[in-house]
Design a protein around this motif. Structure first.
Motif, mmCIF file in Angstrom:
data_model
loop_
_atom_site.group_PDB
_atom_site.id
_atom_site.type_symbol
_atom_site.label_atom_id
_atom_site.label_comp_id
_atom_site.label_asym_id
_atom_site.label_seq_id
_atom_site.Cartn_x
_atom_site.Cartn_y
_atom_site.Cartn_z
ATOM 1 N N PHE A 164 24.050 -5.490 38.533
ATOM 2 C CA PHE A 164 22.842 -6.228 38.191
ATOM 3 C C PHE A 164 22.807 -6.582 36.708
ATOM 4 C CE2 PHE A 164 18.354 -7.399 38.259
ATOM 5 C CZ PHE A 164 18.252 -7.974 39.519
ATOM 6 N N SER A 165 23.203 -5.648 35.858
ATOM 7 C CA SER A 165 23.219 -5.950 34.422
ATOM 8 C C SER A 165 24.279 -6.996 34.102
ATOM 9 C CB SER A 165 23.448 -4.681 33.598
ATOM 10 O OG SER A 165 24.687 -4.072 33.907
ATOM 11 N N MET A 166 25.387 -6.986 34.837
ATOM 12 C CA MET A 166 26.403 -8.019 34.638
ATOM 13 C C MET A 166 25.848 -9.388 35.018
ATOM 14 S SD MET A 166 30.247 -8.223 36.305
ATOM 15 C CE MET A 166 30.569 -6.532 35.755
ATOM 16 N N MET A 167 25.096 -9.441 36.110
ATOM 17 C CA MET A 167 24.477 -10.691 36.532
ATOM 18 C C MET A 167 23.516 -11.215 35.466
ATOM 19 S SD MET A 167 22.014 -11.389 39.840
ATOM 20 C CE MET A 167 20.550 -10.719 39.006
ATOM 21 N N ILE A 168 22.683 -10.342 34.929
ATOM 22 C CA ILE A 168 21.719 -10.757 33.910
ATOM 23 C C ILE A 168 22.439 -11.177 32.631
ATOM 24 C CG2 ILE A 168 19.833 -9.963 32.434
ATOM 25 C CD1 ILE A 168 19.024 -10.572 35.343
ATOM 26 N N ASN A 169 23.499 -10.488 32.274
ATOM 27 C CA ASN A 169 24.277 -10.905 31.097
ATOM 28 C C ASN A 169 24.857 -12.301 31.283
ATOM 29 O OD1 ASN A 169 23.829 -8.633 29.526
ATOM 30 N ND2 ASN A 169 25.589 -7.530 30.350
ATOM 31 N N HIS A 170 25.317 -12.602 32.492
ATOM 32 C CA HIS A 170 25.777 -13.971 32.768
ATOM 33 C C HIS A 170 24.631 -14.958 32.574
ATOM 34 C CE1 HIS A 170 29.864 -13.290 33.933
ATOM 35 N NE2 HIS A 170 29.567 -12.531 34.977
ATOM 36 N N GLY A 171 23.441 -14.581 33.008
ATOM 37 C CA GLY A 171 22.285 -15.450 32.822
ATOM 38 C C GLY A 171 21.963 -15.684 31.369
ATOM 39 N N LEU A 172 22.019 -14.626 30.571
ATOM 40 C CA LEU A 172 21.740 -14.746 29.135
ATOM 41 C C LEU A 172 22.769 -15.628 28.441
ATOM 42 C CD1 LEU A 172 20.760 -11.035 28.426
ATOM 43 C CD2 LEU A 172 19.211 -13.005 28.329
ATOM 44 N N GLN A 173 23.983 -15.636 28.958
ATOM 45 C CA GLN A 173 25.060 -16.433 28.368
ATOM 46 C C GLN A 173 25.163 -17.830 28.973
ATOM 47 O OE1 GLN A 173 28.552 -13.938 28.869
ATOM 48 N NE2 GLN A 173 27.477 -12.182 27.957
ATOM 49 N N GLY A 174 24.316 -18.123 29.960
ATOM 50 C CA GLY A 174 24.335 -19.439 30.576
ATOM 51 C C GLY A 174 25.444 -19.646 31.590
ATOM 52 N N ASN A 175 26.017 -18.544 32.072
ATOM 53 C CA ASN A 175 27.113 -18.637 33.046
ATOM 54 C C ASN A 175 26.532 -18.636 34.462
ATOM 55 O OD1 ASN A 175 28.856 -18.419 30.834
ATOM 56 N ND2 ASN A 175 28.948 -16.188 31.021
ATOM 57 N N ASN A 176 26.004 -19.788 34.875
ATOM 58 C CA ASN A 176 25.288 -19.808 36.144
ATOM 59 C C ASN A 176 26.192 -19.532 37.343
ATOM 60 O OD1 ASN A 176 26.391 -22.447 35.537
ATOM 61 N ND2 ASN A 176 25.294 -23.212 37.332
ATOM 62 N N LYS A 177 27.405 -20.053 37.358
ATOM 63 C CA LYS A 177 28.289 -19.857 38.504
ATOM 64 C C LYS A 177 28.612 -18.381 38.691
ATOM 65 C CE LYS A 177 32.808 -21.110 40.404
ATOM 66 N NZ LYS A 177 34.073 -21.879 40.188
#
Length: 291
Positions: A217-230
């Motif tokens: 879950f934290s990895m998913m949110i980190n992707h969100g913070l970095q704009g990595n939607n895919k």
């Protein structure tokens, strides 16, 4: 307020079979989250069954988490209610050593007007120097705190630094993100909308499911913070079913069942809540086995 950016988790309060607090399981849960990517911990929130644990138990829970955490992660303490004077008194009298901020749920049952929300939080903000995270959860409180009220509070009080928005209303998130002060944090309180909100400019999540799957879950949110939607949505889609499952009957019975399947704690809850049904337990167990 970078300490409240990323993945916070609303910790459950584990119970033994006799419904006393299981402090060994609490220590296990805290370490599990710290070691697997959680960014901060929320203590004695509504997911922690704060309505049915005693004042002495609340203090023991705080003490055990502070000791276990050992300053590794920021800690947020739930301090809220529908009696403003009682909340203010707690803020003025409790020892907040080791606590980095407070999460204060909107007044429940009383159904205040928007001005009532404002005056309630004004009193809270003037009672403490701690950073305050507002918590709007109309599904539980029976009244929505509108974005205009949240933004008004954010503009008027320097120590009101964030809102945990849990109205399950994507448009309301967008309005908050559009109108908020630059340094004010919009934090998702809806696990299912957390990634989308973060990608839109939010600051992350205070999650329920995150405490069971902190690494993912934290990895998913980190992707969100970095704009990595895919990359973010690849994880989101894997977790969609379990997010639905844990809220299917009641919270925290669902998440406690997940944690039981992970051998972290039992799934006991205190009345008026009851354990997850056998049907739901089977679904949760199958998900955990195959995740």
């Amino acid at each position: 307020m970078q300490k409240f950016v990323g993945t916070g988790v609303a910790l459950i309060t584990p119970f033994k079979e006799d419904l006393s607090v299981d402090f060994d399981a609490l220590v296990k849960l805290v370490n599990y989250n710290i070691e697997n990517g959680t960014d901060y911990l929320v203590i004695n929130g509504t997911t922690g069954e704060s309505a049915t644990i005693t004042e002495s138990e609340k203090q023991e829970v705080i003490d055990v988490i502070i000791k276990t955490n050992n300053k590794r992660l920021p800690l947020v303490l739930g301090v809220g209610g529908n009696n403003t004077a009682v909340v203010v008194n707690e803020l003025k009298t409790r020892d907040f050593t080791g606590i980095d901020g407070i999460l204060s749920v909107a007044p429940y049952y009383s159904k205040p007007t928007q001005e009532g929300f404002y005056q309630h939080y004004k009193a809270i903000a003037e009672a403490t120097d701690l950073p305050i995270i507002l918590y709007n959860v109309p599904g539980r409180t029976a009244r929505n705190m509108e974005p205009a009220t949240t933004i008004r509070l954010a503009n008027d009080f320097a120590n009101i630094v964030a809102v945990k928005e849990a109205g399950n209303n994507q448009q309301q998130y967008y309005t908050l993100l559009k109108d908020k002060p630059a340094d004010f944090l919009v934090i998702s309180g809806d696990d299912d909308l957390a990634l989308g909100t973060t990608l839109a400019g939010g600051s992350g999540v205070i999650s329920v499911i995150g405490q069971a799957f902190p690494k993912e879950f934290s990895m998913m949110i980190n992707h969100g913070l970095q704009g990595n939607n895919k990359e973010g949505f690849e994880i989101h889609y894997k977790m969609m079913d379990i997010i639905d499952f844990i809220f299917e009957e009641n919270n925290p019975a669902g998440i406690k069942t997940v944690l039981q399947e992970l051998n972290i704690c039992r799934n006991d809850v205190r009345l008026p809540l009851v354990k997850a049904s056998q049907e739901l337990t089977v679904k949760i167990a199958a998900f955990v086995t195959n995740f």
